[in-house]
Design an enzyme around this catalytic site. Structure first.
Site, PDB file in Angstrom:
ATOM      1  N   LYS A 278       4.231  -0.570  -2.441  1.00 16.35           N
ATOM      2  CA  LYS A 278       3.475  -1.111  -1.307  1.00 16.35           C
ATOM      3  C   LYS A 278       2.185  -1.757  -1.811  1.00 16.35           C
ATOM      4  CE  LYS A 278       4.911   2.127   2.317  1.00 16.35           C
ATOM      5  NZ  LYS A 278       5.508   1.119   3.212  1.00 16.35           N
ATOM      6  N   ARG A 352      15.371   5.957   5.836  1.00 14.12           N
ATOM      7  CA  ARG A 352      16.773   5.986   6.272  1.00 14.12           C
ATOM      8  C   ARG A 352      17.668   6.659   5.235  1.00 14.12           C
ATOM      9  NH1 ARG A 352      16.471  -0.423   6.893  1.00 14.12           N
ATOM     10  NH2 ARG A 352      14.302   0.148   7.197  1.00 14.12           N
TER      11      ARG A 352
HETATM   12  N1  BES Z   1       6.943   4.597   6.029  1.00 12.14           N
HETATM   13  C1  BES Z   1       7.240   3.230   6.108  1.00 12.14           C
HETATM   14  C2  BES Z   1       7.078   2.656   7.518  1.00 12.14           C
HETATM   15  C3  BES Z   1       5.667   2.490   8.010  1.00 12.14           C
HETATM   16  C4  BES Z   1       4.929   1.388   7.647  1.00 12.14           C
HETATM   17  C5  BES Z   1       5.113   3.400   8.881  1.00 12.14           C
HETATM   18  C6  BES Z   1       3.645   1.220   8.132  1.00 12.14           C
HETATM   19  C7  BES Z   1       3.846   3.225   9.372  1.00 12.14           C
HETATM   20  C8  BES Z   1       3.113   2.136   8.992  1.00 12.14           C
HETATM   21  C9  BES Z   1       8.691   2.977   5.683  1.00 12.14           C
HETATM   22  O1  BES Z   1       9.171   3.827   4.723  1.00 12.14           O
HETATM   23  C10 BES Z   1       8.744   1.595   5.150  1.00 12.14           C
HETATM   24  O2  BES Z   1       8.149   1.355   4.137  1.00 12.14           O
HETATM   25  N2  BES Z   1       9.452   0.711   5.833  1.00 12.14           N
HETATM   26  C11 BES Z   1       9.556  -0.640   5.428  1.00 12.14           C
HETATM   27  C12 BES Z   1      10.987  -1.059   5.594  1.00 12.14           C
HETATM   28  C13 BES Z   1      11.297  -2.392   4.983  1.00 12.14           C
HETATM   29  C14 BES Z   1      11.185  -2.312   3.484  1.00 12.14           C
HETATM   30  C15 BES Z   1      12.676  -2.803   5.400  1.00 12.14           C
HETATM   31  C16 BES Z   1       8.637  -1.467   6.325  1.00 12.14           C
HETATM   32  O3  BES Z   1       8.519  -1.174   7.512  1.00 12.14           O
HETATM   33  O4  BES Z   1       8.006  -2.380   5.798  1.00 12.14           O
HETATM   34 MN    MN Z   2       8.733   3.135   2.767  1.00  8.55          MN
END
Ligand code: BES
Ligand code: MN
Ligand code: ZN
Length: 495
Positions: A278, A352
Site C-alpha cells: 500500500k 477475501r
Molecule cells: N483492508 C483493505 C480495504 C480497506 C481500504 C479498508 C481502505 C478500509 C480503508 C483491503 O484489504 C484492501 O486492500 N482492498 C483493496 C482491494 C483491491 C486490491 C482489489 C482495495 O480496496 O483497494
Molecule cells: Mn488489503
C-alpha cells in the site's frame, strides 16, 4: 455503570444531576412544568431570555437549583415533539457525552416521555443506556498520564408511570450489554498491530469463553489449517513471522438441536498490502483491518452478558499481511479449502482469501445463516462513506432482516447487488478465479468472490470499511456493526 428505572417525584429526587427534556412545545410536559413551579419560574425565565433553547444539541446546566433535591439540573433541548431514530440517537449521544464528563456519580434522567416515530419508550431506554456506556469508553493504556475515567456510576431513568418498570430495567441492561460489546470491539480495534496480533485476538477469545459456561473457544494452528487445506488463508500469512490463527467460538444459548447462525470475521491485524504494498499515507489505519473480527468478539461479549437464548458460532480468520522474501507474489496460484483455485493478482486483496476458507469451514455447522463482517474494500468507503455499511446477500429475507436491525439500532446498512455480470469480472486465464475483478464495482466483485464459497447457505456479507473506524482528529474504532448484529440476534431470539 448501574441502571434502574423508577416512577418518582422529580422534585424530591436526591441525585447529582437531574436531566429534563425541553421540547418544542415544552409547556405540555408536566415534569417540566412542575420543575418550573418548584424553581420559582426559573425555566420560563431562561427560555424567555434565550439562555436555553429547545433545539437538539443545546443544553444548560444549573448548579444547586433552589426548590429541587437534586444538586444539578440539566435542561436538555430535545427539538421537535416527534423525532426520528437518528435525531433521538444524536440527542442521547450528546447527553451521554455531557453526563460522563461531569463530576457526578449519579444522574436521574427524565426524557422517557419523548416521542420517536415508530419507537416506544423501551427502545428509547435501551438506546440511552447504550449511549451512556459507549460515552464512557476511554482508550489510554499507552498514555503516560492517564486521563480520568467517568465518575458516573448510577443512572436512574425516571418515567411518568409505574407500568412496565421491569421491562424498562431489562432493556436498560440489554443496552448496557450491547455497549460493552461495542466498547470491546473499539478497544481491540484501537490497539496497535504490534500488540493486537492474531495470537492476541485468540487469547481474547479464550478469555471471553472463560466467562460463560455456554461459550467455548478453540483455536486452529497453521498446521491444522494446512491439514484442512486452507491454502488461500495460508497464502496471506506467508510473509510474516506472526502465526495465523483460526478462532472458533461456539455459544449454545438456544435449544441444542437448533442450527446456529454463524458470524465470520476478517481479522487482518495489520494490512500492509503484502508485495502489492500500500502507499504510505495513513497506512497506520490498517491496524483497523481486524474490525470485523473485533465485531464478532464484541457480539459474543453481548451474547453472554445478556444471556440470549440462541445458538451462534463465531469464526475469525486472524492473520497479518506483510511483504517479505517468503510472501505470496502476484501471479501465484493457491488452492482454497473448497478445492477451487485462485490466482492472486493482487496481494492487497487478502481479506477475501482468508474469509473464503473460513466460509467453507463454516459448512460443518450446517448454519441457519452465515454473516461475514469485513473491512473489505476501499471502494465501499467511496460508495457509502461512513454512514452505512454495505450489505450484499444471496437471500432477500436475510438482507431485509439485517436492514431492519440496522434501522432499529441506528447502525445502518445499504444493499448492493450481487449480479452474475459482476461475478464475470473475476475470470482468470490460469485458475478457477482471480482474487480481483478490476476497478469498477470493487465492493461488489469482492462479495461475488465470497459468494463462490457460500452457494449452499443463506449468506450475507457486510463491508464495514467505511463504518468501523473514524479517521482524522477523531481517529478511533466505532465498534460498528456490533449494534446491528446484536439487534439482529435479539430479533432472531424472539426478543
Ligand atoms: N483492508 C483493505 C480495504 C480497506 C481500504 C479498508 C481502505 C478500509 C480503508 C483491503 O484489504 C484492501 O486492500 N482492498 C483493496 C482491494 C483491491 C486490491 C482489489 C482495495 O480496496 O483497494
Ligand atoms: Mn488489503
Ligand atoms: Zn485488508
Amino acid at each position: 455503570m448501574e441502571f434502574t428505572a423508577i416512577a418518582c417525584n422529580l422534585l424530591a429526587q436526591k441525585t447529582d444531576c437531574l436531566v429534563i427534556a425541553l421540547e418544542q412545545d415544552g409547556v405540555d410536559n408536566p415534569a417540566l412544568q412542575s420543575i418550573d413551579r418548584a424553581t420559582g419560574g426559573l425555566v420560563s425565565r431562561l427560555r424567555a431570555s434565550g439562555d436555553i433553547k429547545n433545539t437538539v444539541g443545546s443544553s444548560l446546566l444549573i448548579n444547586e437549583p433552589t426548590g429541587l433535591a437534586a444538586k444539578r439540573l440539566l435542561i436538555l433541548g430535545s427539538g421537535e415533539k416527534t423525532a426520528n431514530e437518528q435525531s433521538f440517537l444524536a440527542l442521547t449521544t450528546g447527553l451521554a457525552n455531557k453526563l460522563t464528563k461531569l463530576p457526578i456519580q449519579s444522574a436521574c434522567i427524565s426524557i422517557n416521555h419523548l416521542q420517536v416515530e415508530h419507537r416506544d419508550n423501551v427502545w428509547q431506554a435501551q438506546q440511552l443506556a447504550r449511549k451512556l456506556v459507549e460515552a464512557s469508553y476511554l482508550f489510554n493504556p499507552f498514555k503516560s498520564k492517564e486521563k480520568k475515567i467517568t465518575s458516573l456510576k448510577k443512572v436512574t431513568l425516571a418515567t411518568p408511570s409505574r407500568k412496565g418498570l421491569n421491562v424498562l430495567k431489562n432493556t436498560l441492561n440489554t443496552g448496557k450489554a450491547i455497549a460493552n460489546g461495542v466498547n470491546l470491539a473499539r478497544e481491540l480495534g484501537d490497539l496497535p498491530g504490534n500488540i493486537c496480533t492474531p495470537s492476541y485476538l485468540a487469547s481474547q477469545a479464550k478469555k471471553l469463553a472463560k466467562k460463560h459456561v455456554k461459550l467455548s473457544c478453540k483455536v486452529l494452528s497453521e498446521k491444522q489449517m494446512k491439514t484442512l487445506g486452507m491454502g488461500a488463508l495460508l497464502s496471506v500469512t506467508a510473509g510474516t513471522i506472526e502465526p495465523a490463527k483460526m478462532i472458533v467460538l461456539e455459544y449454545m444459548g438456544g435449544k441444542s438441536g437448533d442450527k446456529p447462525i454463524v458470524l465470520v470475521g476478517k481479522g487482518v491485524t495489520f494490512d500492509s498490502g503484502g508485495i502489492s504494498l500500500k502507499p504510505g499515507g495513513a497506512m497506520d489505519e490498517m491496524k483497523y483491518d481486524m474490525c470485523g473480527a473485533a465485531s464478532v468478539l464484541g457480539t459474543f461479549s453481548t451474547l453472554i452478558e445478556a444471556g440470549l437464548p440462541i445458538n451462534v458460532v463465531g469464526i475469525i480468520s486472524a492473520v497479518e499481511n506483510m511483504p517479505s522474501g517468503t510472501a505470496t507474489k502476484p501471479g501465484d496460484i493457491v488452492k482454497s479449502m473448497s478445492g477451487q483455485t485462485i490466482e492472486v493478482l493482487n496481494t492487497d486483496a487478502e481479506g477475501r482469501l482468508i474469509l473464503c476458507d473460513a466460509l467453507t469451514y463454516a459448512g460443518r455447522y450446517k448454519p441457519k445463516s452465515i454473516i461475514d463482517i469485513a473491512t473489505l474494500t476501499g471502494a465501499c468507503v467511496m460508495a457509502l462513506g461512513s454512514h452505512a455499511s454495505g450489505i450484499l446477500s444471496n437471500n432477500d429475507a436475510l438482507a431485509a432482516q439485517l436492514e431492519t436491525a440496522g434501522q432499529t439500532s441506528g447502525d445502518r446498512i445499504w444493499r448492493l447487488p450481487l449480479w452474475n455480470e459482476y461475478d464475470k469480472q473475476l475470470k482468470s486465464n490460469f485458475a478457477d478465479m482471480a482474487n480481483i475483478g478490476g476497478r469498477p464495482a470493487g465492493t461488489i466483485t469482492a462479495a461475488c468472490f465470497l459468494g463462490r464459497f457460500t452457494k449452499d447457505y443463506k449468506w450475507a456479507h457486510l463491508d464495514i470499511a467505511g463504518t468501523a473506524w473514524n479517521s482524522g482528529g477523531n481517529k478511533g474504532a466505532t465498534g460498528r456493526p456490533v449494534p446491528l448484529l446484536t439487534q439482529y440476534l435479539l430479533e432472531q431470539a424472539g426478543l
